[in-house]
Design a protein around this motif. Structure first.
Motif, short mmCIF file in Angstrom:
data_model
loop_
_atom_site.label_atom_id
_atom_site.label_comp_id
_atom_site.label_asym_id
_atom_site.label_seq_id
_atom_site.Cartn_x
_atom_site.Cartn_y
_atom_site.Cartn_z
N GLY A 8 8.03 3.54 64.27
CA GLY A 8 8.48 4.13 63.01
C GLY A 8 9.74 3.46 62.51
N SER A 9 10.21 3.95 61.37
CA SER A 9 11.46 3.43 60.80
C SER A 9 12.66 4.19 61.38
CB SER A 9 11.46 3.59 59.28
OG SER A 9 10.33 2.96 58.73
N PHE A 70 10.69 -3.53 67.44
CA PHE A 70 9.69 -4.60 67.40
C PHE A 70 9.66 -5.23 66.02
CE2 PHE A 70 5.93 -2.97 65.01
CZ PHE A 70 6.31 -1.63 64.84
N GLY A 72 7.08 -7.71 63.37
CA GLY A 72 5.70 -8.17 63.16
C GLY A 72 4.69 -7.06 63.31
N LEU A 74 2.24 -4.25 64.74
CA LEU A 74 2.29 -3.25 65.80
C LEU A 74 1.32 -3.59 66.93
CD1 LEU A 74 3.26 -0.48 66.81
CD2 LEU A 74 1.38 0.53 65.52
N ARG A 88 1.26 9.00 66.22
CA ARG A 88 1.81 9.21 64.88
C ARG A 88 1.81 10.70 64.59
NH1 ARG A 88 4.83 5.91 62.21
NH2 ARG A 88 3.92 6.34 60.18
N MET A 102 -3.82 3.18 58.26
CA MET A 102 -3.06 2.41 59.25
C MET A 102 -3.80 2.42 60.59
SD MET A 102 0.91 2.87 60.46
CE MET A 102 1.37 3.81 59.07
N THR A 105 -6.83 0.17 60.35
CA THR A 105 -6.42 -1.24 60.30
C THR A 105 -6.05 -1.71 61.70
OG1 THR A 105 -5.54 -0.88 58.10
CG2 THR A 105 -4.81 -2.88 59.22
O1 PNS Z 1 8.18 5.56 59.95
P1 PNS Z 1 7.25 4.75 59.13
O2 PNS Z 1 8.02 3.90 58.14
O3 PNS Z 1 6.18 5.59 58.48
O4 PNS Z 1 6.51 3.73 60.15
C1 PNS Z 1 5.58 2.78 59.69
C2 PNS Z 1 5.21 1.78 60.80
C3 PNS Z 1 6.45 1.13 61.36
C4 PNS Z 1 4.48 2.50 61.91
C5 PNS Z 1 4.24 0.71 60.18
O5 PNS Z 1 4.79 0.23 59.00
C6 PNS Z 1 3.95 -0.46 61.10
O6 PNS Z 1 3.36 -0.31 62.14
N1 PNS Z 1 4.40 -1.67 60.69
C7 PNS Z 1 4.23 -2.88 61.46
C8 PNS Z 1 3.37 -3.89 60.71
C9 PNS Z 1 1.89 -3.67 60.98
O7 PNS Z 1 1.45 -3.67 62.12
N2 PNS Z 1 1.09 -3.51 59.90
C10 PNS Z 1 -0.35 -3.33 60.01
C11 PNS Z 1 -0.76 -1.88 60.19
S1 PNS Z 1 -0.57 -0.97 58.70
#
Ligand code: PNS
Length: 160
Positions: A8-9, A70, A72, A74, A88, A102, A105
């Protein structure tokens, strides 16, 4: 052994996040709470280091929780640390569409990586880091929304 990642952020971590962390930690052997280092998000209130320190502070009492960051994708990080599960939290229905997208994906990129959704506790249904920041910015009371240990740090960002 089940190792999970809760990405997460966390800008900043809220009581809603902490609730998910505590509940997820009971279900898995190891939970890695990981902050995304997002090069496209320059509007963050806290630096990555500050967010990591906040998460370490508020999870200090939970033995099987580790904090990291991290960059790039996930799925690449999950592979790197050998995590089989993504955690999540789900709040209102509005979260569902983007979270579902998400999860699908990530699953298309790494079929063995499962996403577990944990529904939020009802008291945190409408809580988000952005709402919290807005309330703090205008001097509102954030006591029930944020772990006590980091409350002052958040308030200082808007008063100093
Ligand atoms: O707290 P958030 O901002 O809702 O978290 C979002 C997060 C970090 C879980 C998501 O943006 C993420 O996994 N980003 C990494 C890039 C990635 O893997 N993107 C492809 C899947 S959508």
């Amino acid at each position: 052994m089940i190792k999970a990642i809760y990405p997460g952020s966390f800008d900043p971590v809220t009581n809603g996040h902490l609730d998910i962390i505590k509940r997820a930690a009971k279900l898995v052997d190891k939970l890695v709470v990981s902050v995304l280092e997002n090069p496209h998000k320059s509007s963050s209130l806290f630096t990555i280091e500050e967010r990591i320190n906040q998460l370490k502070l508020v999870t200090a009492g939970i033995k099987n929780v580790e904090v990291s960051s991290f960059k790039g994708l996930l799925v690449d990080y999950a592979k790197q640390i050998d995590a089989q599960v993504v955690i999540r939290g789900l709040r209102a229905v509005t979260d569902f569409e983007s979270e579902f997208q998400m999860a699908l994906t990530n699953r298309s990129l790494m079929p063995d990586l499962e996403t577990f959704f944990i529904p939020t506790s009802v008291e945190y249904l409408y809580l988000s880091s952005s709402t919290l920041k807005e309330i703090a910015m205008f001097g509102g009371n954030i006591c029930s929304m944020i772990p006590c240990e980091i409350k002052q740090e958040v308030l200082d960002k808007f008063t100093k």
